[in-house]
Design a protein around this motif. Sequence first.
Motif, PDB file in Angstrom:
ATOM      1  N   ARG A  69       0.854  -1.183   0.000  1.00 20.07           N
ATOM      2  CA  ARG A  69       0.000   0.000   0.000  1.00 20.07           C
ATOM      3  C   ARG A  69       0.889   1.232   0.000  1.00 20.07           C
ATOM      4  O   ARG A  69       2.066   1.166   0.329  1.00 20.07           O
ATOM      5  N   ILE A  70       0.291   2.347  -0.364  1.00 12.14           N
ATOM      6  CA  ILE A  70       0.991   3.627  -0.401  1.00 12.14           C
ATOM      7  C   ILE A  70       0.280   4.577   0.545  1.00 12.14           C
ATOM      8  O   ILE A  70      -0.947   4.664   0.539  1.00 12.14           O
ATOM      9  N   ARG A  71       1.073   5.280   1.342  1.00 14.21           N
ATOM     10  CA  ARG A  71       0.511   6.281   2.252  1.00 14.21           C
ATOM     11  C   ARG A  71       1.424   7.486   2.256  1.00 14.21           C
ATOM     12  O   ARG A  71       2.627   7.365   2.076  1.00 14.21           O
TER      13      ARG A  71
ATOM     14  N   ASP B  67      -1.559   3.415  10.556  1.00 14.30           N
ATOM     15  CA  ASP B  67      -2.652   2.447  10.606  1.00 14.30           C
ATOM     16  C   ASP B  67      -2.065   1.145  11.152  1.00 14.30           C
ATOM     17  O   ASP B  67      -0.988   0.728  10.717  1.00 14.30           O
TER      18      ASP B  67
ATOM     19  N   ASP C  48      -0.597  -1.238   8.616  1.00 10.67           N
ATOM     20  CA  ASP C  48       0.461  -0.789   7.712  1.00 10.67           C
ATOM     21  C   ASP C  48       1.567  -1.816   7.512  1.00 10.67           C
ATOM     22  O   ASP C  48       2.216  -1.833   6.484  1.00 10.67           O
TER      23      ASP C  48
ATOM     24  N   ARG D 231       6.783  -0.340   7.309  1.00  5.95           N
ATOM     25  CA  ARG D 231       6.671   1.007   6.736  1.00  5.95           C
ATOM     26  C   ARG D 231       8.037   1.483   6.245  1.00  5.95           C
ATOM     27  O   ARG D 231       8.982   1.565   7.016  1.00  5.95           O
TER      28      ARG D 231
ATOM     29  N   CYS E 152       2.464  -7.291   4.892  1.00  6.35           N
ATOM     30  CA  CYS E 152       2.052  -6.002   4.339  1.00  6.35           C
ATOM     31  C   CYS E 152       3.236  -5.032   4.327  1.00  6.35           C
ATOM     32  O   CYS E 152       3.988  -4.931   5.299  1.00  6.35           O
TER      33      CYS E 152
ATOM     34  N   THR F 143       4.082  -0.966   3.499  1.00  9.54           N
ATOM     35  CA  THR F 143       3.546   0.365   3.233  1.00  9.54           C
ATOM     36  C   THR F 143       4.669   1.258   2.747  1.00  9.54           C
ATOM     37  O   THR F 143       5.669   1.443   3.452  1.00  9.54           O
TER      38      THR F 143
ATOM     39  N   LEU G 277       5.951   4.805   2.040  1.00  9.20           N
ATOM     40  CA  LEU G 277       5.660   6.157   2.516  1.00  9.20           C
ATOM     41  C   LEU G 277       6.296   7.182   1.595  1.00  9.20           C
ATOM     42  O   LEU G 277       7.444   7.036   1.176  1.00  9.20           O
TER      43      LEU G 277
ATOM     44  N   ARG H  76       4.889   0.105  -6.320  1.00 15.03           N
ATOM     45  CA  ARG H  76       3.805  -0.808  -5.939  1.00 15.03           C
ATOM     46  C   ARG H  76       3.465  -1.736  -7.097  1.00 15.03           C
ATOM     47  O   ARG H  76       3.322  -2.951  -6.927  1.00 15.03           O
TER      48      ARG H  76
END
Length: 142
Positions: A5-7, A14, A17, A20, A91, A93, A95, A110
Amino acid sequence: MERVRIRRVHDPVDPDDGYRVLVDRLWPRGVKKSTLALHAWEKSIAPSADLRRWFAHDPCRWRAFCRRYQAELDAAPEAFGRLLGYARHGCLTLLTATRDVEHSHAVVLRDLLAAERAEEERPGERASPVCFAPDEPGADPD
């Protein structure tokens, strides 16, 4: 690999996440190193300064940016290999401080990680992210 995922760095953490990783070359403005929850900073995975200046987050240059960035990644696979390793453990993430996340290098990363996952699940069939598909007629060439 579970999922990638991308944040944005300014988004709240989260619990889902997972691992990270900051994928920007420069530390984000206004963010203290002591306050950003991250496991790693892979600044070498970010696009070169020349490529970032050329792209300037112009959506018309998106497909060409994707190709050029992938060429940079292919020339120095170590950092991508580390990301792939992180992603294999659950997972991941990515950033970034980028405002336009959908037209950022994090999306390319991603998609490449997802393509690698597909390759691992179906050996011999090379997957390719959508942004690396041939240009549409009338698109901005390199």
